[in-house]
Design an enzyme around this catalytic site. Structure first.
Site, PDB file in Angstrom:
ATOM      1  N   MET A  21      -2.392  -7.469   5.996  1.00 55.77           N
ATOM      2  CA  MET A  21      -3.456  -8.257   5.347  1.00 55.77           C
ATOM      3  C   MET A  21      -2.996  -8.889   4.039  1.00 55.77           C
ATOM      4  SD  MET A  21      -6.519  -5.510   5.871  1.00 55.77           S
ATOM      5  CE  MET A  21      -6.612  -4.511   7.365  1.00 55.77           C
ATOM      6  N   SER A  22      -1.695  -9.158   3.935  1.00 57.60           N
ATOM      7  CA  SER A  22      -1.191  -9.677   2.648  1.00 57.60           C
ATOM      8  C   SER A  22       0.062 -10.514   2.850  1.00 57.60           C
ATOM      9  CB  SER A  22      -0.876  -8.488   1.728  1.00 57.60           C
ATOM     10  OG  SER A  22       0.229  -7.765   2.228  1.00 57.60           O
ATOM     11  N   HIS A  61      -5.629  -8.594  -2.757  1.00 55.09           N
ATOM     12  CA  HIS A  61      -5.920  -9.075  -1.396  1.00 55.09           C
ATOM     13  C   HIS A  61      -7.192  -9.915  -1.451  1.00 55.09           C
ATOM     14  CE1 HIS A  61      -3.993  -5.076  -1.179  1.00 55.09           C
ATOM     15  NE2 HIS A  61      -3.324  -5.565  -0.144  1.00 55.09           N
ATOM     16  N   HIS A  80      -2.952   1.263  -4.704  1.00 56.32           N
ATOM     17  CA  HIS A  80      -2.478   0.139  -5.524  1.00 56.32           C
ATOM     18  C   HIS A  80      -2.875   0.441  -6.971  1.00 56.32           C
ATOM     19  CE1 HIS A  80      -1.475  -2.755  -2.228  1.00 56.32           C
ATOM     20  NE2 HIS A  80      -2.247  -1.914  -1.572  1.00 56.32           N
ATOM     21  N   ALA A 133       2.504  -2.545   3.899  1.00 61.15           N
ATOM     22  CA  ALA A 133       2.267  -1.623   5.007  1.00 61.15           C
ATOM     23  C   ALA A 133       1.723  -2.480   6.154  1.00 61.15           C
ATOM     24  CB  ALA A 133       1.240  -0.588   4.583  1.00 61.15           C
ATOM     25  N   HIS A 183      -6.926   3.842   6.632  1.00 63.51           N
ATOM     26  CA  HIS A 183      -6.112   3.594   5.433  1.00 63.51           C
ATOM     27  C   HIS A 183      -5.416   4.873   4.944  1.00 63.51           C
ATOM     28  CE1 HIS A 183      -4.794   1.304   1.984  1.00 63.51           C
ATOM     29  NE2 HIS A 183      -5.392   2.112   1.131  1.00 63.51           N
ATOM     30  N   SER A 232       0.827  -1.214   0.000  1.00 59.58           N
ATOM     31  CA  SER A 232       0.000   0.000   0.000  1.00 59.58           C
ATOM     32  C   SER A 232       0.859   1.261   0.000  1.00 59.58           C
ATOM     33  CB  SER A 232      -0.885   0.026   1.249  1.00 59.58           C
ATOM     34  OG  SER A 232      -1.932  -0.887   1.102  1.00 59.58           O
ATOM     35  N   TYR A 265      -9.536  -9.902   0.696  1.00 61.87           N
ATOM     36  CA  TYR A 265     -10.716  -9.140   1.130  1.00 61.87           C
ATOM     37  C   TYR A 265     -11.359  -8.355  -0.019  1.00 61.87           C
ATOM     38  CZ  TYR A 265      -7.569  -5.072   1.455  1.00 61.87           C
ATOM     39  OH  TYR A 265      -6.668  -4.084   1.167  1.00 61.87           O
ATOM     40  N   GLU A 266     -10.611  -8.206  -1.144  1.00 62.56           N
ATOM     41  CA  GLU A 266     -11.206  -7.536  -2.314  1.00 62.56           C
ATOM     42  C   GLU A 266     -12.189  -8.460  -3.025  1.00 62.56           C
ATOM     43  OE1 GLU A 266      -8.222  -5.121  -4.755  1.00 62.56           O
ATOM     44  OE2 GLU A 266      -6.904  -6.339  -3.498  1.00 62.56           O
ATOM     45  N   ASN A 306       1.444   2.346  11.307  1.00 65.71           N
ATOM     46  CA  ASN A 306       0.572   2.709  12.437  1.00 65.71           C
ATOM     47  C   ASN A 306       0.866   1.786  13.610  1.00 65.71           C
ATOM     48  OD1 ASN A 306      -0.839   0.750  10.477  1.00 65.71           O
ATOM     49  ND2 ASN A 306      -1.954   0.440  12.389  1.00 65.71           N
TER      50      ASN A 306
END
Ligand SMILES: O=P(O)(O)O[C@@H]1C[C@H](O)[C@@H](CO)O1
Length: 291
Positions: free
Chosen positions: A221-222, A88, A66, A118, A259, A35, A90-91, A245
């Site tokens: 998440m990846s 990802h 992206h 990230a 995000h 990201s 989740y997409e 973060n």
């Protein structure tokens, strides 16, 4: 996710044939940009780029930060291919689609995969803007049975039961750390364990505390599925997480993650990351241009 979504060798080959008919570049190194980290691709010389929507078999990027382009080019004479944007689960992509480009890279002749992402920090000693060299990972979707190697094994790529210890190449990790020393940036550099969760929500406080107890240093998440597939087919793997973060672990803390902030922090550190990755590629052994 069903094994019926599994992708055949022919489908990977169709994508490879298309790409090889469009570019003379024959990369040995592939880079997946996390990201907000896609700017690295802009530094490639003699660039040729292809929109994911034009490449047979490639899914579309839908996440902000992206771009959705595959960029071929050279970094100081070393031929690379760079994903400006990853996929990802989740997409809504199947895990096979998420990892589709990695097998395409293998068939293109890529030997080393560099993954970036990230991530939120779980380790107390980490700060926003730190770069974590990934030593190991915990793959929660994988542990729960969501694995890109599910289904009949394609022996042309690798074995049915691949080991997952020592996946993040020790020599490349050492090289990266030595380069950080030379760049004078070791105060921002960590080495630790990345944990993949499914997303797209950020962690609850109880989940963050669980990850802390498990020895996780950074969460995202990846990455784990791509690394798994690369390692299965014999690629050397190196990974970097940019800490964007701090994950909230206290009920007294009112901070929340979003995000947009993640993309801002990525931007802030993108130049350093570009330099680091460029130096790593310059100094790693690559059997360049001998397809
Ligand atoms: O592609 P990466 O892993 O860098 O993306 C991270 C994880 C989520 O996709 C998103 C959250 O902001 O950034």
């Amino acid at each position: 996710m069903h094994c019926k979504d599994q992708i055949s060798h022919k489908d990977y080959q169709r994508s490879v044939d298309w790409l090889q008919s469009k570019t003379q570049h024959r990369p040995k190194v592939a880079i997946i940009c996390g990201s907000g980290l896609g700017m690295l691709a802009d530094t490639l010389q003699c660039q040729e780029s292809f929109k994911y929507s034009d490449i047979p078999g490639f899914p579309q990027s839908t996440v902000q930060g992206h771009i959705g382009r595959l960029v071929f080019g050279e970094l100081k004479g070393k031929t690379c291919v760079c994903m400006q944007g990853r996929f990802h689960m989740y997409e809504g992509h199947s895990i096979y689609k998420v990892t589709f480009p990695v097998r395409v890279f293998k068939l293109l002749g890529v030997e080393t995969l560099i993954v970036t992402n990230a991530a939120g920090s779980i380790a107390e000693s980490y700060h926003c803007g730190d770069v974590m060299i990934i030593r190991d990972h915990i793959n929660f979707p994988g542990l729960a049975g969501l694995n890109p190697l599910n289904g009949p094994n394609d022996d042309k790529f690798g074995p049915r039961f691949p080991p997952m210890s020592g996946v993040y190449d020790k020599d490349l990790r050492k090289l990266a750390f030595d380069i950080c020393k030379r760049m004078g940036v070791t105060q921002f550099v960590q080495e630790g364990v990345y944990c993949m969760v499914g997303g797209p929500n950020f962690e609850s406080i109880a989940e963050a505390r669980l990850l802390h107890k498990l020895g996780v240093d950074a969460v995202g998440m990846s990455t784990a599925p791509e690394v798994l597939v690369a390692s299965h087919c014999g690629m050397r793997v190196f990974g970097l997480s940019l800490i964007t973060n701090k994950v909230v672990k206290s009920y007294e803390d009112s901070e929340t993650t979003n995000h947009e902030t993640i993309l801002e922090v990525s931007k802030m550190r993108s130049e350093m990351l570009q330099k680091l990755i460029t130096e790593i590629i310059i100094h790693m052994d690559i059997n360049n241009n001998q397809a």
